[in-house]
Motif scaffolding. Structure first.
Motif, PDB file in Angstrom:
ATOM      1  N   ILE A  45      32.115   0.242 -14.142  1.00 36.36           N
ATOM      2  CA  ILE A  45      31.684  -0.791 -15.087  1.00 36.36           C
ATOM      3  C   ILE A  45      30.945  -0.161 -16.260  1.00 36.36           C
ATOM      4  O   ILE A  45      31.210  -0.490 -17.425  1.00 36.36           O
ATOM      5  N   CYS A  46      30.038   0.748 -15.993  1.00 37.45           N
ATOM      6  CA  CYS A  46      29.290   1.414 -17.070  1.00 37.45           C
ATOM      7  C   CYS A  46      30.238   2.171 -17.998  1.00 37.45           C
ATOM      8  O   CYS A  46      30.089   2.101 -19.231  1.00 37.45           O
ATOM      9  N   ALA A  47      31.212   2.863 -17.442  1.00 39.30           N
ATOM     10  CA  ALA A  47      32.174   3.606 -18.261  1.00 39.30           C
ATOM     11  C   ALA A  47      33.026   2.644 -19.100  1.00 39.30           C
ATOM     12  O   ALA A  47      33.287   2.901 -20.281  1.00 39.30           O
ATOM     13  N   LEU A  48      33.425   1.539 -18.506  1.00 37.69           N
ATOM     14  CA  LEU A  48      34.214   0.546 -19.221  1.00 37.69           C
ATOM     15  C   LEU A  48      33.415  -0.040 -20.389  1.00 37.69           C
ATOM     16  O   LEU A  48      33.925  -0.149 -21.508  1.00 37.69           O
ATOM     17  N   VAL A  49      32.175  -0.428 -20.131  1.00 41.19           N
ATOM     18  CA  VAL A  49      31.325  -1.003 -21.184  1.00 41.19           C
ATOM     19  C   VAL A  49      31.123   0.002 -22.314  1.00 41.19           C
ATOM     20  O   VAL A  49      31.238  -0.352 -23.490  1.00 41.19           O
ATOM     21  N   ASP A  50      30.851   1.249 -21.985  1.00 40.16           N
ATOM     22  CA  ASP A  50      30.676   2.269 -23.020  1.00 40.16           C
ATOM     23  C   ASP A  50      31.942   2.420 -23.862  1.00 40.16           C
ATOM     24  O   ASP A  50      31.872   2.489 -25.094  1.00 40.16           O
ATOM     25  N   ALA A  51      33.100   2.449 -23.211  1.00 39.91           N
ATOM     26  CA  ALA A  51      34.367   2.603 -23.936  1.00 39.91           C
ATOM     27  C   ALA A  51      34.657   1.379 -24.805  1.00 39.91           C
ATOM     28  O   ALA A  51      35.115   1.516 -25.941  1.00 39.91           O
TER      29      ALA A  51
END
Length: 153
Positions: free
Chosen positions: A14-20
């Motif tokens: 989720i954190c990686a998705l939000v950052d992207a």
């Protein structure tokens, strides 16, 4: 594609998705957008939080807020590799159906005023602007949509 409740095992994805999803907006608004600053472990534990996935890959996120003040979409984010494939629409429809099931007659959200593409998308799906406010250093556009069983399509 499948929508399911998020678990703490999803936190890093989720954190990686939000950052992207939100990093392209840093240059546009001059700072990290508010969703990049959120504590997603807390969200998963304390708020209705959902992911949409395909072939076991998380491609979208939906964080809702249910309170005595109302029903809100706190965040909807789609991975850049999945944008334009209907995942955002599916999450919006899911949020609206969730709100109807919970007995709410209205759903609300906000986005940054410089995220004009998001404003246009929300308008396309029936959300109307209700206010523009500056809060926590962000210029926000508040929007809402009336909910009823007949508006779910």
């Amino acid at each position: 594609m499948a929508i399911r409740s998020a678990s703490l095992n999803d936190w890093e994805s989720i954190c990686a998705l939000v950052d992207a999803a939100y990093s392209p907006y840093i240059e546009i608004i001059g700072q990290a957008p508010a969703p990049m600053l959120a504590d997603y472990q807390r969200c998963i534990q304390s708020q209705p939080t959902f992911v949409i996935e395909e072939e076991n890959e998380i491609l979208g996120l939906l964080v809702l807020e249910v309170s005595e003040k109302g029903f809100y979409i706190e965040n909807v984010a789609i991975s850049p590799i999945a944008q334009g494939r209907g995942f955002g629409k599916q999450l919006l429809l899911f949020a609206e159906a969730f709100g109807v099931e919970q007995g709410f007659s209205k759903i609300e959200l906000y986005t940054n005023e410089l995220m004009s593409q998001n404003i246009a998308i929300y308008n396309h799906y029936g959300y109307q602007e209700t206010a523009r406010l500056e809060e926590a250093g962000f210029k926000r556009v508040y929007m809402s949509k009336s909910l009823s069983r007949s508006t779910q399509n």
